[in-house]
Design an enzyme around this catalytic site. Structure first.
Site, mmCIF file in Angstrom:
data_model
loop_
_atom_site.group_PDB
_atom_site.id
_atom_site.type_symbol
_atom_site.label_atom_id
_atom_site.label_comp_id
_atom_site.label_asym_id
_atom_site.label_seq_id
_atom_site.Cartn_x
_atom_site.Cartn_y
_atom_site.Cartn_z
ATOM 1 C CE LYS A 69 3.066 -5.103 -23.618
ATOM 2 N NZ LYS A 69 3.777 -5.679 -22.439
ATOM 3 C CD GLU A 84 0.217 -18.057 -32.315
ATOM 4 O OE1 GLU A 84 1.040 -18.247 -31.401
ATOM 5 O OE2 GLU A 84 0.472 -18.281 -33.509
ATOM 6 C CB CYS A 107 -0.881 -21.838 -24.665
ATOM 7 S SG CYS A 107 0.314 -22.064 -25.990
ATOM 8 C CD GLU A 111 -4.742 -20.780 -20.421
ATOM 9 O OE1 GLU A 111 -5.043 -19.573 -20.433
ATOM 10 O OE2 GLU A 111 -3.990 -21.300 -21.253
#
Ligand code: NDP
Length: 490
Positions: free
Chosen positions: A181, A256, A290, A394
């Protein structure tokens, strides 16, 4: 009801289940980030579609897993060839769907998607298992590894095809079948891949792609009782939700997640190389990677010079229309994300931070049709405390913060002073120092005097809130297989 001409021109995606393109009952709007206009309809799949995909993957598993690794490798190679043959078409589509520059899609995303299939097709051929004799007991112990079954793969919007294929390739090379997905915001290249999956001769049901939102399609996949492993790349908050939803089934998870990655720059660094690379590591792909640097700690004796030169270089990192070859950055993924990133600039200002370039200072020169796109100039901030949310959370945009340090111990402590631990960079010509600091940093990946150099043989993943588990080379092989110890008594 008759359709408007605009609806006629929209791209309408279909799910790919059991080797067939399948329509969905409802659809989600997908936007071109460079114009802010809807240009595509993505299936809004739910439990029903996920159930059908899992059933197809289950049916395909016995035959696919019984093939030799060499037979599977041939098909993966074909897929890599086909992606390479269609590289330009994929690059154009990725850029339009994600907002990234066509140059980034052409030189990074799509070549890497092809390489993922190429790498894992051969890598899987070279793993060995363990053998441990116990002669005094008359026993020989050895391990075997078998594919797990139907793998659930969930990927984010920042590197759409790159990260999707990073999961599909090792999963099927090891003999699993998959239900993937992609992010609902960036589904187009995954949909284009379905055609190549057919052309490469992947048997029906081995790769199924179900489009839709995380809370509907993603949730149905992670909580499906017949999907025993989930490989997920995305935010830490979603990973927590996935962990909860999959816990009743004791699934194998690889997560991750995000990062708040430091660069530690010592006074003896090669400043030319360091500034060029740190601008790239802060801003590449609009800062939506990331692994991007978002906290830069600079030894005080070179701080002023570094700041001046870094800001000058950041201003040259041009943000513009993604199709313009001179653009280094394109548009951010969505209006909501742009607003979120901007809110951190407002927070920094309210806390007394200094904005040296970018948001609020530099005007972007965009054509009329791109004025409603989600563009933001590269932004450099100083004067923010390490405890600020700007330095702890973040941001995932073209924003980086710079701060001076005095000692090696202080730099390491501040580098480690966040809940994340994905990557870090260290800059110094002193080999002993970079080695020492790299050892002490809490990060899954440490680059010294470089950034984003990736050997796919080595583990990829983060410490702390940046992830659970590792993928790449042997680690992907281990994740996508189950190990069994067998004892033979003679
Ligand atoms: P999200 O966590 O929001 O989404 C990632 C994927 O998970 C998407 O496909 C999303 O679907 C899906 N999802 C969302 N909610 C659920 C749910 N409840 N159950 C199952 N699936 C769900 O992350 P973003 O897409 O915003 O991606 C950015 C994040 O990814 C950043 O934090 C970034 O650091 C991280 N990332 C980590 C990398 C790494 O390797 N460590 C690499 C790249 C990015 P949908 O979008 O359709 O809602």
């Amino acid at each position: 009801m008759s359709k408007t001409s605009e609806e006629h021109s929209l791209l309408v995606l279909k799910n790919y289940i059991g080797g067939k393109s399948v329509s969905c009952r409802s659809y989600i709007d997908s936007y071109d980030p460079s114009t802010g206009e809807v240009y595509c309809k993505v299936p809004d799949s739910g439990k029903e579609e996920v159930d059908a995909a899992v059933a197809a993957a289950k049916e395909a598993f016995p035959e696919w897993s019984a093939r030799s690794p060499e037979q599977r490798a041939k098909i993966l190679h074909k897929l890599a060839d086909l992606i390479e043959a269609n590289l330009e078409e994929f690059a154009q589509a990725e850029s339009k769907d994600q907002g990234k520059t066509i140059t980034a899609a052409r030189t990074v995303d799509i070549p890497r998607a092809a390489y993922n299939f190429r790498f894992f097709s051969t890598s899987m051929l070279h793993h060995t298992t363990d053998c441990s004799p116990m002669d005094h007991m008359g026993c020989l112990n050895y391990t075997v590894r078998c594919p797990v079954g139907v793998a659930g793969l969930i990927s984010p919007w920042n590197l759409p095809l790159y990260l999707l294929t990073w999961k599909i390739a090792p999963a099927i090379a090891a003999g699993n079948t998959v239900v993937a997905k992609p992010s609902e915001m960036t589904s187009v290249t995954a949909w284009m891949l379905c055609k190549l999956i057919q052309q490469a001769g992947v048997p029906p049901g081995v790769i199924n792609i179900v489009f839709g939102s995380g809370p509907r399609a993603g949730d149905a996949l992670v909580s499906h009782p017949e999907v025993p492993l989930i490989s997920f790349t995305g935010s830490t908050a979603t990973a927590q939700r996935i962990t909860e939803r999959s816990a009743p089934y004791c699934k194998k998870l690889s997560l991750e997640l995000g990062g708040k990655n430091p660069a530690i720059i010592f006074a003896d660094a090669d400043l030319d190389q360091c500034i060029e690379t740190t601008v790239r590591s802060s801003f590449l792909n609009q800062g939506e990677i990331c692994l991007c640097t978002s906290r830069i700690y600079v030894e005080r004796s070179i701080y002023s010079e570094f700041l001046e030169r870094f800001v000058a270089a950041a201003k040259k990192w041009k943000t513009g229309v993604p199709s313009d070859p001179s653009s280094k950055n394109g548009a951010l993924i969505s209006k909501e994300h742009l607003e979120k990133v901007r809110s951190y600039i407002a927070l920094a200002k309210s806390e007394g931070g200094i904005i040296h370039c970018g948001e609020g200072l530099d005007q972007l020169d965009l054509p009329e049709r791109n004025k409603s796109g989600y563009f933001m100039p590269t932004t450099v901030i100083t004067g923010i405390s390490d405890s600020s949310r700007v330095m702890q959370e973040e941001i995932f945009g073209p924003v980086t913060c710079i701060s001076p340090f005095d000692t090696e111990d202080e730099a390491v402590a501040r580098g480690n002073g966040v809940r994340y631990g994905l990557s870090a960079t260290v800059w110094s010509k002193d080999v002993g120092k970079v080695h020492r600091v790299a050892q002490r940093l809490q990060a899954g990946l440490v680059w010294t005097n470089c950034w984003l150099v990736r050997d796919l043989n080595l583990p990829f993943g983060g410490m702390k809130n940046s992830g659970v588990g590792r993928e790449g080379g042997k680690d992907s092989y281990h994740f996508f297989t189950e190990v069994k110890s067998i004892t033979i008594k003679h």
